[in-house]
Design a protein around this motif. Structure first.
Motif, mmCIF file in Angstrom:
data_model
loop_
_atom_site.group_PDB
_atom_site.id
_atom_site.type_symbol
_atom_site.label_atom_id
_atom_site.label_comp_id
_atom_site.label_asym_id
_atom_site.label_seq_id
_atom_site.Cartn_x
_atom_site.Cartn_y
_atom_site.Cartn_z
ATOM 1 N N ASP A 292 1.885 -15.627 13.996
ATOM 2 C CA ASP A 292 0.452 -15.813 14.210
ATOM 3 C C ASP A 292 0.078 -17.292 14.066
ATOM 4 O OD1 ASP A 292 0.038 -13.131 14.622
ATOM 5 O OD2 ASP A 292 -0.429 -12.715 12.523
ATOM 6 N N ALA A 293 0.724 -17.969 13.165
ATOM 7 C CA ALA A 293 0.455 -19.398 12.959
ATOM 8 C C ALA A 293 1.676 -20.045 12.332
ATOM 9 C CB ALA A 293 -0.768 -19.607 12.072
ATOM 10 N N GLN A 294 1.847 -21.313 12.601
ATOM 11 C CA GLN A 294 2.896 -22.119 11.970
ATOM 12 C C GLN A 294 2.212 -23.248 11.206
ATOM 13 O OE1 GLN A 294 4.500 -22.608 15.900
ATOM 14 N NE2 GLN A 294 6.562 -22.026 15.227
ATOM 15 N N LEU A 295 2.581 -23.397 9.946
ATOM 16 C CA LEU A 295 2.027 -24.460 9.123
ATOM 17 C C LEU A 295 3.159 -25.378 8.685
ATOM 18 C CD1 LEU A 295 0.358 -21.598 8.325
ATOM 19 C CD2 LEU A 295 -1.007 -23.288 7.099
ATOM 20 N N VAL A 296 2.992 -26.651 8.939
ATOM 21 C CA VAL A 296 3.995 -27.644 8.569
ATOM 22 C C VAL A 296 3.507 -28.366 7.318
ATOM 23 C CG1 VAL A 296 5.343 -29.630 9.319
ATOM 24 C CG2 VAL A 296 4.574 -27.926 11.002
ATOM 25 N N PHE A 297 4.271 -28.238 6.238
ATOM 26 C CA PHE A 297 3.937 -28.877 4.981
ATOM 27 C C PHE A 297 4.886 -30.038 4.715
ATOM 28 C CE2 PHE A 297 2.143 -24.677 4.520
ATOM 29 C CZ PHE A 297 1.005 -24.865 3.736
ATOM 30 N N CYS A 298 4.476 -30.912 3.806
ATOM 31 C CA CYS A 298 5.374 -31.955 3.331
ATOM 32 C C CYS A 298 6.543 -31.294 2.602
ATOM 33 C CB CYS A 298 4.623 -32.902 2.387
ATOM 34 S SG CYS A 298 5.621 -34.256 1.728
ATOM 35 N N ILE A 305 5.699 -23.771 -3.565
ATOM 36 C CA ILE A 305 4.921 -22.690 -4.170
ATOM 37 C C ILE A 305 3.886 -22.150 -3.186
ATOM 38 C CG2 ILE A 305 3.321 -22.099 -6.020
ATOM 39 C CD1 ILE A 305 4.698 -24.234 -7.733
ATOM 40 N N ILE A 306 3.084 -23.029 -2.625
ATOM 41 C CA ILE A 306 2.018 -22.566 -1.732
ATOM 42 C C ILE A 306 2.602 -21.945 -0.466
ATOM 43 C CG2 ILE A 306 1.701 -24.785 -0.548
ATOM 44 C CD1 ILE A 306 -1.100 -22.321 -1.545
ATOM 45 N N ARG A 307 3.741 -22.422 0.001
ATOM 46 C CA ARG A 307 4.345 -21.859 1.210
ATOM 47 C C ARG A 307 4.731 -20.400 0.997
ATOM 48 N NH1 ARG A 307 8.890 -25.959 3.375
ATOM 49 N NH2 ARG A 307 9.173 -24.235 4.865
ATOM 50 N N ARG A 308 5.292 -20.100 -0.159
ATOM 51 C CA ARG A 308 5.662 -18.710 -0.454
ATOM 52 C C ARG A 308 4.458 -17.793 -0.375
ATOM 53 N NH1 ARG A 308 6.592 -18.293 -5.511
ATOM 54 N NH2 ARG A 308 7.196 -20.385 -6.208
ATOM 55 N N THR A 318 6.200 -21.134 7.900
ATOM 56 C CA THR A 318 5.976 -22.472 7.359
ATOM 57 C C THR A 318 7.225 -23.322 7.546
ATOM 58 O OG1 THR A 318 6.750 -22.094 5.088
ATOM 59 C CG2 THR A 318 4.461 -21.463 5.612
ATOM 60 N N HIS A 319 7.000 -24.607 7.656
ATOM 61 C CA HIS A 319 8.088 -25.560 7.850
ATOM 62 C C HIS A 319 7.904 -26.746 6.919
ATOM 63 C CE1 HIS A 319 9.732 -23.755 11.624
ATOM 64 N NE2 HIS A 319 8.487 -23.279 11.701
ATOM 65 N N GLY A 320 9.000 -27.444 6.645
ATOM 66 C CA GLY A 320 8.957 -28.631 5.807
ATOM 67 C C GLY A 320 9.333 -29.865 6.590
ATOM 68 N N TYR A 321 8.545 -30.910 6.450
ATOM 69 C CA TYR A 321 8.769 -32.158 7.174
ATOM 70 C C TYR A 321 8.227 -33.276 6.291
ATOM 71 C CZ TYR A 321 8.906 -35.239 11.354
ATOM 72 O OH TYR A 321 9.184 -36.234 12.250
ATOM 73 N N ALA A 322 8.823 -34.445 6.322
ATOM 74 C CA ALA A 322 8.338 -35.556 5.508
ATOM 75 C C ALA A 322 6.846 -35.760 5.743
ATOM 76 C CB ALA A 322 9.110 -36.827 5.840
ATOM 77 N N SER A 640 12.928 -28.489 6.946
ATOM 78 C CA SER A 640 13.369 -27.591 8.006
ATOM 79 C C SER A 640 14.408 -28.271 8.887
ATOM 80 C CB SER A 640 12.173 -27.149 8.859
ATOM 81 O OG SER A 640 11.260 -26.410 8.089
ATOM 82 N N TYR A 641 15.435 -27.493 9.254
ATOM 83 C CA TYR A 641 16.489 -28.028 10.124
ATOM 84 C C TYR A 641 17.303 -26.857 10.660
ATOM 85 C CZ TYR A 641 20.870 -30.163 11.601
ATOM 86 O OH TYR A 641 21.972 -30.541 12.333
ATOM 87 N N ASP A 642 17.622 -26.899 11.946
ATOM 88 C CA ASP A 642 18.446 -25.873 12.584
ATOM 89 C C ASP A 642 19.619 -26.559 13.266
ATOM 90 O OD1 ASP A 642 19.604 -23.842 14.042
ATOM 91 O OD2 ASP A 642 17.715 -23.053 14.826
#
Length: 798
Positions: A292-298, A305-308, A318-322, A640-642
């Motif tokens: 439904d949505a993708q959220l990219v966090f630092c 915590i908030i991503r969970r 959710t994804h992690g990025y600098a 995040s990395y694939d």
């Protein structure tokens, strides 16, 4: 070689042992022993202890508590001790440890030098706080010092200082005349280490080339000229007392290294086992649908915590990025007179991004409120700086002022509610401004304003490649972060480290603006990114103190209104649950978590508005599915990395040479601030004294404090909240690819070879087995079970 060149080269060499220190208003976490990273960790801490006097390992009490709590596996500890020829009972070894540092009585003459020098350093380096600026600052520190020193009654009129030469080099040469050149570097090292806070700040300022440095220049040579001249005047013996090249770790440090390594190995084994198990499960999972949505966090540990909790509320990814979102820029807000760095210190800014107003009515309202707040701020600053005025103001204001003070002190939660009400009435700049992203064909200093189409496409493409994206939701939200606190000199330490201690919302807005550009989207589709027409890119900012996430959705189309309403409601629920989890760690009432976190933002006596990145210990690089079912307790950076869509390893190389290095800086700052707060930290906030908008003293003078305060690290006077461990990095990728990504980066290999952090690879192409980095690009199986597998290579690549 000329004397000037000889002195300059030796100053440069000596200065490598000094860690840079950033101004307090843009606090950047960095390894205080960064100048020793070319040495193995145990040698580095021994040499730093010799030069700076700081302890390099946790205390026996800290190890004893970790052993009692089961955080140190006794079998692992026994192995580490056996490797060092120790077989005694761990408790008995801890009893034998003596971490007391033999300290010599203070040299009163050297203290006098420090007193005079810091007085003039604080006056010269002041950034707009002083009402009476030091004269002649535009000529540089040494010239200004020459102007005032003859009028300083604290300085004896003897030696070089009685008739200072015109240039710093001549002054240094005059003092060094009795000493052979072989002693110059040790002399400079000890003199720079005498006030590492001030000298680290000077080093950073020289390298940064900021507007303050351009207007009021200072150099390490000028600093040393003043220091050495004062030392001669006060009769201080500057002959070097130590030989750093011969320093060896002692037996106590060897024991401490064994306990530390066992503690780290115990933590790492659990983290690796969890990731390896999830890797195997991931291999058997089917393709997932469109979220439904993708959220990219630092990648910040607080985001874990908030991503969970966000993911638990719906079909959210959710994804992690600098947190600077890959855009190397300086940023200037609409109502700001100056620009600020908005990317990590290891990244050079390439663009100036400014805010430009778009809505006239909202802008007018904002300007009116801003003028009122600015006028109120000027009154407060005047009261702070002028006691006579302050007393008169309080007398005239009478009970009204007293009630205001009482409210801020006794009911900060009500004050927070009032501020929220006012903030709701005042438009934020993102409501009527747009970041000027398009290339303007003009420059601000050396930086172009905006960016070209090609660079915009590059930044968006890099983001999607590093995170391994193939699917795009209807809503994609780039979420920066910032802390919120009152009356706190260390407030910027709670903001985004990837944005140089500034809020990450502007960076999120820039990337959202880039990705929303129709021409950029077309170019990305041509490069293989299948972005649906209904995908909307937005920005947001996560308040890490309250866990509120504010969506910047003013430009969202009506077609996505229902999506946004649902997301906004789910973010509110996620906030409640994340705040409750964090409240427990701060011994607060979890049932009133939201109101308690809001109270902390407004309470000007609150020394711990949040924990920041305390507890950080791990860094996981891989798809979110590896960790989405794990509770990592807010201790792990997540990027995040694939690997499957990064066949040449370019994305992995960028992560290992960028974010991994930055997280190691953060981890080292927390580590050393915890193990010796007096030397590497900044002591208690209760006795902090801000100076010149550049840093804090403990008390009424002395050296700038360089690290984190006690309240950011300790749960109680004798109980650390932060567990001082070196960073454990876990990468989900073929081990050969990791080797290739590291191969051309000697600085990163050096960090690994010297044990400043560890690296473990979970290889999904080899039955999800784990391999631990040893040294010189060699790997060993991480577990005994792996070692029994015939096909598991001990070395991935020669």
């Amino acid at each position: 070689m000329s004397t000037e060149r000889a002195i300059g080269e030796r100053i440069d060499k000596a200065a490598t042992t000094v860690a840079p220190v950033w101004p307090i208003h843009s606090f950047v976490t960095a390894n205080p022993l960064s100048g020793f990273e070319d040495l193995p960790f145990e040698e580095a801490v021994a040499q730093a202890a010799d030069l700076l006097g700081g302890r390099g390992y946790p205390s026996p009490e800290t190890f004893r508590a970790a052993l009692a709590d089961g955080r140190i596996d006794r079998d692992v500890l026994e192995s580490e001790l056996a490797d060092r020829g120790r077989e005694a009972d761990p408790e008995r070894l801890l009893d034998r440890m003596d971490t007391a540092v033999d300290s010599e009585p203070p040299d009163t003459d050297a203290e006098r030098v420090d007193h005079v020098l810091t007085k003039w350093l604080s006056a010269f380096l002041d950034q707009g706080r002083a009402k009476w600026p030091m004269p002649n600052r535009e000529a540089g520190f040494y010239a200004a010092f020459r102007t005032v020193v003859e009028h300083d009654g604290d300085v004896p009129d003897e030696g070089v200082v009685g008739d200072l030469p015109e240039t710093p080099t001549d002054a240094i040469a005059a003092v060094l005349e009795p000493y052979p050149e072989s002693q110059w570097v040790p002399i400079f090292e000890e003199q720079l280490a005498a006030l590492p806070g001030w000298t680290g700040f000077i080093k950073q300022r020289v390298g940064d080339g900021s507007a303050w440095q351009a207007t009021h220049p200072i150099t390490l040579a000028g600093y040393l000229a003043a220091r050495l001249s004062l030392s001669a005047a006060f009769g201080v013996d500057i002959e070097p007392s130590t030989g750093l090249d011969t320093t060896e770790p002692d037996a106590t440090d060897e024991l401490a290294e064994a306990f530390l390594s066992a503690w780290e190995a115990s933590y790492r084994a659990e983290l690796v086992d969890q990731v390896a198990a999830e890797s195997e499960s991931l291999a058997h999972g089917g393709p997932s649908g469109r979220p439904d949505a993708q959220l990219v966090f630092c990648i910040d540990t607080r985001s874990e915590i908030i991503r969970r909790h966000v993911e638990a509320e719906g079909d959210y990814e959710t994804h992690g990025y600098a947190g600077f979102f890959g855009v190397p820029m300086e940023y200037q807000g609409y109502d700001s007179d100056v620009s600020v760095a908005a990317s990590p210190p290891i990244v050079e800014a390439e663009h100036r991004i400014t805010e430009m107003p778009a809505e006239t009515d909202t802008r007018t309202s904002y300007d009116r409120w801003s003028r009122l707040r600015e006028a109120a701020g000027e009154v407060v600053e005047t009261l702070k700086a002028n006691p006579a005025t302050a007393f008169g103001f309080v007398e005239n204001a009478a009970s009204g002022y007293g009630l205001a003070l009482a409210a801020r002190t006794l009911v900060p939660g009500r004050v927070a509610e009032l501020f929220d009400t006012v903030d709701d009435a005042v438009p934020d700049d993102h409501e009527f401004c747009e970041p000027l992203v398009d290339h303007q064909h003009t420059y601000a200093g050396d930086l172009p304003v905006g960016m070209t189409h090609e660079r915009k496409v590059e930044y968006a493409e890099t983001a999607f490649e590093l995170m391994g994206w193939e699917t795009f939701a209807r809503l994609v939200v780039f979420t920066g972060h910032a802390g919120e606190t009152a009356n706190n000199p260390y407030d910027s330490s709670l903001d985004c480290g990837a944005c140089a201690g500034n809020p990450g919302g502007p960076n999120a807005r820039v990337l959202a603006s880039i990705c929303s550009d129709p021409d950029v989207r077309t170019a990305l589709r041509e490069r293989g990114f299948d972005i649906p027409e209904d995908t909307v890119f937005l920005a947001a900012q996560h308040n890490t103190t309250t866990d509120e996430i504010e969506l910047y959705d003013g430009d969202a189309p009506e077609s996505h209104a229902d999506d946004l309403d649902r997301l906004r409601a789910d973010l509110a629920t996620a906030r409640e649950r994340a705040a409750a989890e964090r409240a427990e760690s701060m011994d607060a009432d979890a049932s009133r978590a939201v109101s308690e976190t809001e109270r902390r933002t407004a309470d000007w006596a609150e020394t711990r508005p949040e924990w920041g990145l305390a507890g950080n210990a791990g860094f996981v690089v891989g798809p979110r599915e590896l960790t989405s079912d794990l509770d990592l307790d807010g201790r792990v950076f997540l990027h995040s990395y694939d690997y499957s869509i990064d066949p040449d390893g370019e994305a992995l190389e960028e992560i290992l040479t960028g974010p991994m290095v930055v997280t190691q800086w953060i981890n080292a700052q927390y580590y050393f601030s915890t193990v010796d707060n007096a030397v590497y930290g900044s002591g208690s906030k209760v006795t902090h004294n801000p100076v010149g908008n550049v840093g804090v003293y403990q008390g009424n003078g002395g050296d700038l404090m360089t690290g984190l305060p006690l309240q950011s690290l300790l749960a109680a006077a004798d109980r650390p909240h932060h567990q001082p461990l070196r960073l454990s990095t876990v990468v989900h990728a073929p081990v050969e690819r990791v080797t290739d990504a590291l191969a051309d980066h000697e600085d990163v290999i050096e960090l690994l070879d010297n044990d400043w952090l560890s690296l473990t690879v979970v290889d999904p192409t080899q039955d999800h087995r784990a391999f631990h980095y040893e040294a010189e690009l060699a790997w060993s199986p991480a577990t005994e079970q792996t070692a029994d597998v015939p096909n598991a290579p001990a070395v991935a690549d020669d």
